[in-house]
Design a protein around this motif. Structure first.
Motif, PDB file in Angstrom:
ATOM      1  N   LEU A 106       0.872  -1.027   0.337  1.00 22.20           N
ATOM      2  CA  LEU A 106       0.075   0.107   0.566  1.00 22.20           C
ATOM      3  C   LEU A 106       0.965   1.412  -0.299  1.00 22.20           C
ATOM      4  O   LEU A 106       1.060   2.088  -0.726  1.00 22.20           O
ATOM      5  CB  LEU A 106      -1.059   0.415   1.039  1.00 22.20           C
ATOM      6  CG  LEU A 106      -1.895   1.132   1.492  1.00 22.20           C
ATOM      7  CD1 LEU A 106      -3.168   1.368   0.510  1.00 22.20           C
ATOM      8  CD2 LEU A 106      -2.600   1.419   2.718  1.00 22.20           C
ATOM      9  N   ASP A 107       2.254   1.548   0.817  1.00 22.42           N
ATOM     10  CA  ASP A 107       2.672   2.153   1.129  1.00 22.42           C
ATOM     11  C   ASP A 107       3.368   2.232  -0.046  1.00 22.42           C
ATOM     12  O   ASP A 107       3.934   4.157  -0.844  1.00 22.42           O
ATOM     13  CB  ASP A 107       3.835   2.204   2.115  1.00 22.42           C
ATOM     14  CG  ASP A 107       3.467   2.259   3.477  1.00 22.42           C
ATOM     15  OD1 ASP A 107       1.771   2.595   3.646  1.00 22.42           O
ATOM     16  OD2 ASP A 107       3.838   1.728   4.372  1.00 22.42           O
ATOM     17  N   ALA A 141       1.327   4.284  -2.908  1.00 23.39           N
ATOM     18  CA  ALA A 141       0.918   5.224  -2.526  1.00 23.39           C
ATOM     19  C   ALA A 141       1.848   6.566  -2.998  1.00 23.39           C
ATOM     20  O   ALA A 141       1.560   7.473  -3.015  1.00 23.39           O
ATOM     21  CB  ALA A 141       0.645   5.487  -0.468  1.00 23.39           C
ATOM     22  N   ARG A 142       3.015   6.144  -2.358  1.00 28.49           N
ATOM     23  CA  ARG A 142       4.073   7.155  -2.981  1.00 28.49           C
ATOM     24  C   ARG A 142       4.482   6.804  -4.577  1.00 28.49           C
ATOM     25  O   ARG A 142       4.422   8.212  -5.362  1.00 28.49           O
ATOM     26  CB  ARG A 142       5.024   6.388  -3.299  1.00 28.49           C
ATOM     27  CG  ARG A 142       5.983   6.418  -1.251  1.00 28.49           C
ATOM     28  CD  ARG A 142       7.061   6.227  -1.376  1.00 28.49           C
ATOM     29  NE  ARG A 142       7.662   4.526  -1.015  1.00 28.49           N
ATOM     30  CZ  ARG A 142       6.957   3.679  -0.069  1.00 28.49           C
ATOM     31  NH1 ARG A 142       6.909   4.522   0.910  1.00 28.49           N
ATOM     32  NH2 ARG A 142       7.510   2.717  -0.361  1.00 28.49           N
ATOM     33  N   ILE A 158       1.061   9.697  -2.936  1.00 29.18           N
ATOM     34  CA  ILE A 158       0.579  10.376  -1.880  1.00 29.18           C
ATOM     35  C   ILE A 158       1.561  10.770  -0.520  1.00 29.18           C
ATOM     36  O   ILE A 158       2.124   9.378  -0.803  1.00 29.18           O
ATOM     37  CB  ILE A 158      -1.209   8.998  -0.956  1.00 29.18           C
ATOM     38  CG1 ILE A 158      -2.146   9.042  -2.617  1.00 29.18           C
ATOM     39  CG2 ILE A 158      -1.575   9.437  -0.187  1.00 29.18           C
ATOM     40  CD1 ILE A 158      -3.290   7.428  -2.541  1.00 29.18           C
ATOM     41  N   LEU A 165       3.093  10.306   3.046  1.00 32.81           N
ATOM     42  CA  LEU A 165       2.983   8.738   3.899  1.00 32.81           C
ATOM     43  C   LEU A 165       3.181   9.972   5.365  1.00 32.81           C
ATOM     44  O   LEU A 165       2.163   9.069   6.008  1.00 32.81           O
ATOM     45  CB  LEU A 165       3.690   7.265   3.734  1.00 32.81           C
ATOM     46  CG  LEU A 165       2.941   6.693   2.311  1.00 32.81           C
ATOM     47  CD1 LEU A 165       4.741   5.691   2.284  1.00 32.81           C
ATOM     48  CD2 LEU A 165       2.315   6.355   2.172  1.00 32.81           C
ATOM     49  N   ILE A 193      -5.225   6.366   4.067  1.00 29.93           N
ATOM     50  CA  ILE A 193      -4.388   5.652   1.929  1.00 29.93           C
ATOM     51  C   ILE A 193      -5.241   5.272   1.578  1.00 29.93           C
ATOM     52  O   ILE A 193      -4.437   5.215  -0.404  1.00 29.93           O
ATOM     53  CB  ILE A 193      -2.422   5.850   3.247  1.00 29.93           C
ATOM     54  CG1 ILE A 193      -1.563   6.783   3.690  1.00 29.93           C
ATOM     55  CG2 ILE A 193      -2.050   4.632   1.881  1.00 29.93           C
ATOM     56  CD1 ILE A 193      -0.793   6.202   4.321  1.00 29.93           C
ATOM     57  N   LYS A 194      -5.090   4.323   2.347  1.00 30.74           N
ATOM     58  CA  LYS A 194      -6.183   3.254   1.177  1.00 30.74           C
ATOM     59  C   LYS A 194      -7.245   3.250   0.448  1.00 30.74           C
ATOM     60  O   LYS A 194      -7.808   3.574  -0.674  1.00 30.74           O
ATOM     61  CB  LYS A 194      -6.655   1.913   2.725  1.00 30.74           C
ATOM     62  CG  LYS A 194      -7.329   0.539   2.049  1.00 30.74           C
ATOM     63  CD  LYS A 194      -7.800  -0.008   3.620  1.00 30.74           C
ATOM     64  CE  LYS A 194      -8.396  -1.280   2.832  1.00 30.74           C
ATOM     65  NZ  LYS A 194      -8.799  -2.524   4.294  1.00 30.74           N
ATOM     66  N   VAL A 220      -6.076   5.126  -2.372  1.00 27.49           N
ATOM     67  CA  VAL A 220      -5.060   4.567  -3.792  1.00 27.49           C
ATOM     68  C   VAL A 220      -6.447   4.114  -3.863  1.00 27.49           C
ATOM     69  O   VAL A 220      -6.116   3.767  -4.916  1.00 27.49           O
ATOM     70  CB  VAL A 220      -4.574   3.559  -3.132  1.00 27.49           C
ATOM     71  CG1 VAL A 220      -4.314   2.612  -3.519  1.00 27.49           C
ATOM     72  CG2 VAL A 220      -3.101   4.106  -2.385  1.00 27.49           C
ATOM     73  N   LEU A 228      -2.102  15.446  -1.809  1.00 27.81           N
ATOM     74  CA  LEU A 228      -1.785  14.349  -2.737  1.00 27.81           C
ATOM     75  C   LEU A 228      -1.043  15.551  -3.092  1.00 27.81           C
ATOM     76  O   LEU A 228      -1.174  16.318  -4.415  1.00 27.81           O
ATOM     77  CB  LEU A 228      -3.083  14.447  -3.118  1.00 27.81           C
ATOM     78  CG  LEU A 228      -3.272  13.877  -4.206  1.00 27.81           C
ATOM     79  CD1 LEU A 228      -2.906  12.475  -4.454  1.00 27.81           C
ATOM     80  CD2 LEU A 228      -4.831  13.578  -5.132  1.00 27.81           C
TER      81      LEU A 228
END
Length: 618
Positions: A6-7, A10-11, A15, A17, A34-35, A38, A399
């Motif tokens: 997920l991380d 996101a990157r 997004i 963190l 974050i979830k 995404v 974002l």
């Protein structure tokens, strides 16, 4: 999806963190936010090759290959202009609100005083079916114009006999802008003009049917959908369902639905009327832009470009995939707003294929009318703070967007249209961001109230590549600021507690005392707090003498108005975006304050081709 996966996603999607606050503290973003982000962005996520520059401002600079336009003559000179609100203009011919013809008159006055631009707040389309949604910074669409500013008596097909004289007199005499009454009056009269125009297709000029058809062809599907939205909006509002699409039945929330298609087929005439109003607004604004330059304003119109859009307006309805649903734009908590801010604006998708339908495409339309454009909250081109709907701002995160691509596109549009660009960079500005703006040739935006250098012995140089002003639409005019009226007002509205009053009053006193010492060479005594014409003139002369290339004088200060245009954080408790100017355009020249301030500004920023006294030119 694991946390590690997920991380990584996101990157790639831009997004953050975690992020730094204004006090240097680090905030970790909740896993759930974050979830959800995404998932909202979906599979259209950036690849690894483009991930770094979106977070790294040095990487952005390395990727920017174009610079914004700046005329050769601006290199060695400093210019000034007048900034105002369109709606506040009053004249002997107004319809309860300023219009494009009034704006043209102001351009003539400004040019005769030696100015080089006239600035106005955004002219973006709002909601004609709900006129009280009147903030120009929460538009339905940035692609199209607000038809309430059409000069009705200059529209083709206009008939004096169709006027409601009693209603016109009523809205003209109202203390503040009565948006409901003004909108109703103007649209009813424009409907008659449109009907008259449709009966006269033999015209062979700019108002011909051929010209209208060419406009429709050029604007294409975007205009058709906007006009369709407007027609639907009026229909739904009449049924008590609201002007914004989020409150409509689900079957009407999608432009391609069977029900919407059937509505369009049955309301072709109504849709064309809204297209026609956009055409008239375009022609009139284009005419004002040309007249502004012809009058002697070297930069012509200075237009503002809002940072975002209403989540339930024409733009988000017409192109829903370009926005992330379930989030809104805001700002994280900080010492000045401990609960953060939720601006209630739609969050644009960061997917690369959506950017052409966003700010870059819309700015092209604004630049066609302007010699100078300001990006409201220009940091939004790089990152926006996305807040999950229904949750606190503390759960939000930044974002990031393809910043280098946007800057290159804006710079190319700037060169193509020969438009100077200003980036409004107030607030929590990330380190290195202003260097990016300078690199791409954008002017910074500086406000005297926020300049701590003024409270020291340093007078200049101060940010040469900038537009400098004393205050803006979100701040109290100079007279009220000097007397602390805004602090008292915000306290009465529950926006400042006692500690906030103490902090702001202390800073205010330091700035006022420093200004007084700079201006008059002596310490300010307690008896020197009242606003005077001499003080107004002296402060404007001082501000105009600083090194900024551009300087904007606020109309409210010229007219001696001390009331704030807009008080952020209020809705119905203050008449935001409704206050009319203290007197009509025709009387401005008789006001001592008006003449004195313009004389002093013109003296500090003279034009060699405009010699002579201000009295003689006005």
């Amino acid at each position: 999806m694991t946390r590690s996966e997920l991380d990584k996603a996101a990157r790639k999607a831009g997004i953050a963190l975690h992020y730094l606050g204004v006090d240097g503290s680090t905030t970790e973003v909740p896993f759930q936010t974050i979830k959800e982000l995404v998932a909202a962005i979906g599979p259209a996520i950036f690849d690894e090759a483009t991930a770094t520059p979106r977070f790294d401002l040095d990487g952005v600079i390395a990727s920017v290959t174009h610079t914004c336009f700046s005329p050769d003559w601006l290199r060695d000179t400093r210019v000034w202009g007048i900034a105002l609100q369109m709606y506040e203009l009053r004249s002997e011919r107004d319809w309860g609100i300023g219009d494009f013809e009034d704006l043209a008159a102001v351009c003539g006055i400004a040019a005769s005083a030696g100015a080089d631009f006239v600035g106005i707040s955004p002219l973006h389309a709002l909601f004609t079916a709900d006129p009280n949604r009147c903030s120009p910074y929460s538009p339905s669409s940035r692609t199209f114009l607000n038809p309430i500013y059409i000069a009705v008596d200059r529209a083709p097909g206009y008939s004096y006999a169709s006027e409601d004289g009693e209603a016109k007199t009523s809205v003209r005499l109202s203390e503040n802008v009565d948006y409901d009454a003004v909108q109703r009056l103007k649209i009813e009269t424009l409907r008659v003009a449109w009907s008259n125009w449709r009966r006269d297709f033999s015209r062979n000029d700019e108002f011909s049917r051929r010209s209208f058809n060419a406009f429709l062809s050029g604007e294409g599907e975007a205009l058709r959908r906007h006009a369709l939205f407007e027609a639907l909006s009026h229909e739904m509002a009449a049924k008590g369902l609201g002007a914004g699409w989020r409150s409509w039945p689900e079957k009407f929330q999608h432009p391609g639905s069977v029900e919407v298609t059937a509505f369009a087929a049955n309301h072709k005439s109504e849709i064309e009327f809204h297209q026609w109003m956009q055409w008239i607004a375009h022609l009139q604004l284009k005419d004002v832009a040309a007249r502004a330059v012809a009058s002697g304003l070297r930069l012509g119109l200075y237009l503002d470009f809002a940072v975002g859009l209403a989540p339930d307006g024409s733009a988000t309805w017409s192109n829903p995939d370009a926005y992330l649903h379930g989030f809104s734009i805001g700002a994280p908590p900080d010492p000045f707003s401990i609960h953060g801010q939720n601006w209630g604006l739609a969050v644009p998708s960061p997917a690369p294929h959506q950017q052409e339908s966003g700010a870059v495409a819309d700015i092209r339309r604004v630049m066609q009318y302007a010699g100078l454009v300001r990006f409201d909250h220009v940091m939004g081109l790089w990152r926006l703070f996305a807040v999950p709907e229904g949750r606190s701002t503390s759960t939000g995160t930044y974002l990031h967007y393809p910043f280098a691509e946007a800057l290159n596109a804006i710079a190319m549009e700037s060169q193509q249209s020969q438009t100077v660009v200003v980036g409004e960079d107030l607030g929590n500005v990330p380190g290195g961001f202003r260097e990016v703006l300078s690199h791409v040739g954008m002017h910074s935006y500086r406000v005297m109230y926020f300049e701590p250098e003024i409270s020291t012995e340093r007078l200049e140089p101060m940010h040469p590549q900038s537009l400098f002003c004393i205050s803006t639409h979100d701040l109290v005019p100079l007279g009220g600021w000097w007397k602390h009226d805004d602090i008292a007002l915000r306290h009465s509205l529950g926006l400042l507690d006692e500690s906030g009053i103490a902090i702001e009053s202390s800073y205010r006193e330091a700035l006022r005392s420093a200004l007084w010492l700079h201006l008059f060479g002596e310490k300010m005594q307690s008896t020197n707090v009242a606003k005077t014409e001499a003080l107004q003139q002296a402060i404007h002369s001082y501000a105009a003498g600083l090194d900024s290339k551009l300087f904007a004088v606020r109309l409210a200060d010229l007219l001696g108005d001390e009331r704030p245009t807009n008080v952020p954080g209020t809705d119905t408790s203050y008449p935001n975006w409704r206050l009319k100017a203290l007197c009509p355009i025709e009387r401005w020249r008789t006001l001592p304050t008006f003449t004195a301030i313009l004389e002093s500004v013109s003296a500090k920023r003279p034009r060699s081709d405009r010699a002579g006294s201000l009295d003689g030119r006005l």
